[in-house]
Design a protein around this motif. Structure first.
Motif, PDB file in Angstrom:
ATOM      1  N   LYS A   1       0.846  -1.186   0.000  1.00 38.43           N
ATOM      2  CA  LYS A   1       0.000   0.000   0.000  1.00 38.43           C
ATOM      3  C   LYS A   1       0.877   1.231   0.000  1.00 38.43           C
ATOM      4  O   LYS A   1       2.028   1.192   0.417  1.00 38.43           O
ATOM      5  N   ARG A   2       0.311   2.334  -0.445  1.00 37.55           N
ATOM      6  CA  ARG A   2       1.026   3.607  -0.399  1.00 37.55           C
ATOM      7  C   ARG A   2       0.586   4.391   0.837  1.00 37.55           C
ATOM      8  O   ARG A   2      -0.577   4.343   1.225  1.00 37.55           O
ATOM      9  N   LYS A   3       1.543   5.093   1.428  1.00 35.31           N
ATOM     10  CA  LYS A   3       1.263   5.964   2.568  1.00 35.31           C
ATOM     11  C   LYS A   3       2.029   7.265   2.375  1.00 35.31           C
ATOM     12  O   LYS A   3       3.153   7.276   1.863  1.00 35.31           O
ATOM     13  N   ALA A   4       1.440   8.355   2.803  1.00 33.00           N
ATOM     14  CA  ALA A   4       2.095   9.657   2.702  1.00 33.00           C
ATOM     15  C   ALA A   4       3.114   9.819   3.817  1.00 33.00           C
ATOM     16  O   ALA A   4       2.909   9.365   4.936  1.00 33.00           O
ATOM     17  N   VAL A   5       4.216  10.484   3.467  1.00 33.41           N
ATOM     18  CA  VAL A   5       5.285  10.762   4.423  1.00 33.41           C
ATOM     19  C   VAL A   5       5.678  12.222   4.256  1.00 33.41           C
ATOM     20  O   VAL A   5       5.861  12.703   3.129  1.00 33.41           O
ATOM     21  N   VAL A   6       5.825  12.922   5.373  1.00 31.00           N
ATOM     22  CA  VAL A   6       6.215  14.330   5.319  1.00 31.00           C
ATOM     23  C   VAL A   6       7.641  14.488   5.836  1.00 31.00           C
ATOM     24  O   VAL A   6       8.033  13.850   6.808  1.00 31.00           O
ATOM     25  N   SER A   7       8.407  15.317   5.172  1.00 33.26           N
ATOM     26  CA  SER A   7       9.762  15.632   5.621  1.00 33.26           C
ATOM     27  C   SER A   7       9.643  16.719   6.688  1.00 33.26           C
ATOM     28  O   SER A   7       9.488  17.900   6.369  1.00 33.26           O
ATOM     29  N   ILE A   8       9.683  16.306   7.957  1.00 33.53           N
ATOM     30  CA  ILE A   8       9.421  17.263   9.037  1.00 33.53           C
ATOM     31  C   ILE A   8      10.481  18.352   9.148  1.00 33.53           C
ATOM     32  O   ILE A   8      10.210  19.426   9.650  1.00 33.53           O
ATOM     33  N   GLN A   9      11.673  18.092   8.664  1.00 34.41           N
ATOM     34  CA  GLN A   9      12.726  19.109   8.713  1.00 34.41           C
ATOM     35  C   GLN A   9      12.438  20.264   7.754  1.00 34.41           C
ATOM     36  O   GLN A   9      12.899  21.383   7.974  1.00 34.41           O
ATOM     37  N   GLU A  10      11.682  19.998   6.700  1.00 35.87           N
ATOM     38  CA  GLU A  10      11.416  21.013   5.691  1.00 35.87           C
ATOM     39  C   GLU A  10      10.012  21.606   5.782  1.00 35.87           C
ATOM     40  O   GLU A  10       9.744  22.647   5.197  1.00 35.87           O
TER      41      GLU A  10
ATOM     42  N   ALA B   1       5.606  23.168  -1.091  1.00 38.51           N
ATOM     43  CA  ALA B   1       7.048  22.944  -0.961  1.00 38.51           C
ATOM     44  C   ALA B   1       7.475  21.577  -1.488  1.00 38.51           C
ATOM     45  O   ALA B   1       8.655  21.251  -1.473  1.00 38.51           O
ATOM     46  N   SER B   2       6.513  20.768  -1.919  1.00 32.22           N
ATOM     47  CA  SER B   2       6.771  19.416  -2.441  1.00 32.22           C
ATOM     48  C   SER B   2       7.581  18.554  -1.475  1.00 32.22           C
ATOM     49  O   SER B   2       8.503  17.856  -1.864  1.00 32.22           O
ATOM     50  N   ILE B   3       7.222  18.612  -0.200  1.00 33.42           N
ATOM     51  CA  ILE B   3       7.961  17.835   0.803  1.00 33.42           C
ATOM     52  C   ILE B   3       7.166  16.642   1.333  1.00 33.42           C
ATOM     53  O   ILE B   3       7.634  15.932   2.209  1.00 33.42           O
TER      54      ILE B   3
END
Length: 65
Positions: free
Chosen positions: A3-12, A55-57
Motif C-alpha cells: 500500500k502507499r502511505k504519505a510521508v512528510v519531511s518534518i525538517q522542511e 514545498a513538495s515535501i
C-alpha cells in the motif's frame, strides 16, 4: 499486499496547512505549529496532500500492508 502511505519531511515542513485542507480522511494534523504529521492508520495513500504541498515535501512510499 503493498500500500502507499504519505510521508512528510518534518525538517522542511513549514506547517502551512495546505495538506490538511485536501485530505479526505482527516489523517493530517499540525504538531505544535511546527510541522505536519500524518496518521498512517488513517492515510489511504491517495496522494492529494503530496500534490497540494507548495514545498513538495510530502511523498508517497510503498509499505507492506
Amino acid at each position: 499486499m503493498a500500500k502507499r502511505k504519505a510521508v512528510v519531511s518534518i525538517q522542511e515542513c513549514v506547517a502551512c496547512g495546505c495538506c490538511i485542507k485536501v485530505c479526505p480522511r482527516n489523517a493530517i494534523t499540525i504538531l505544535k505549529g511546527i510541522h505536519a504529521s500524518i496518521d498512517r492508520e488513517l492515510c489511504v495513500g491517495c496522494g492529494k496532500c503530496a500534490k497540494e504541498c507548495p514545498a513538495s515535501i510530502i511523498s508517497l512510499e510503498v509499505t507492506e500492508r
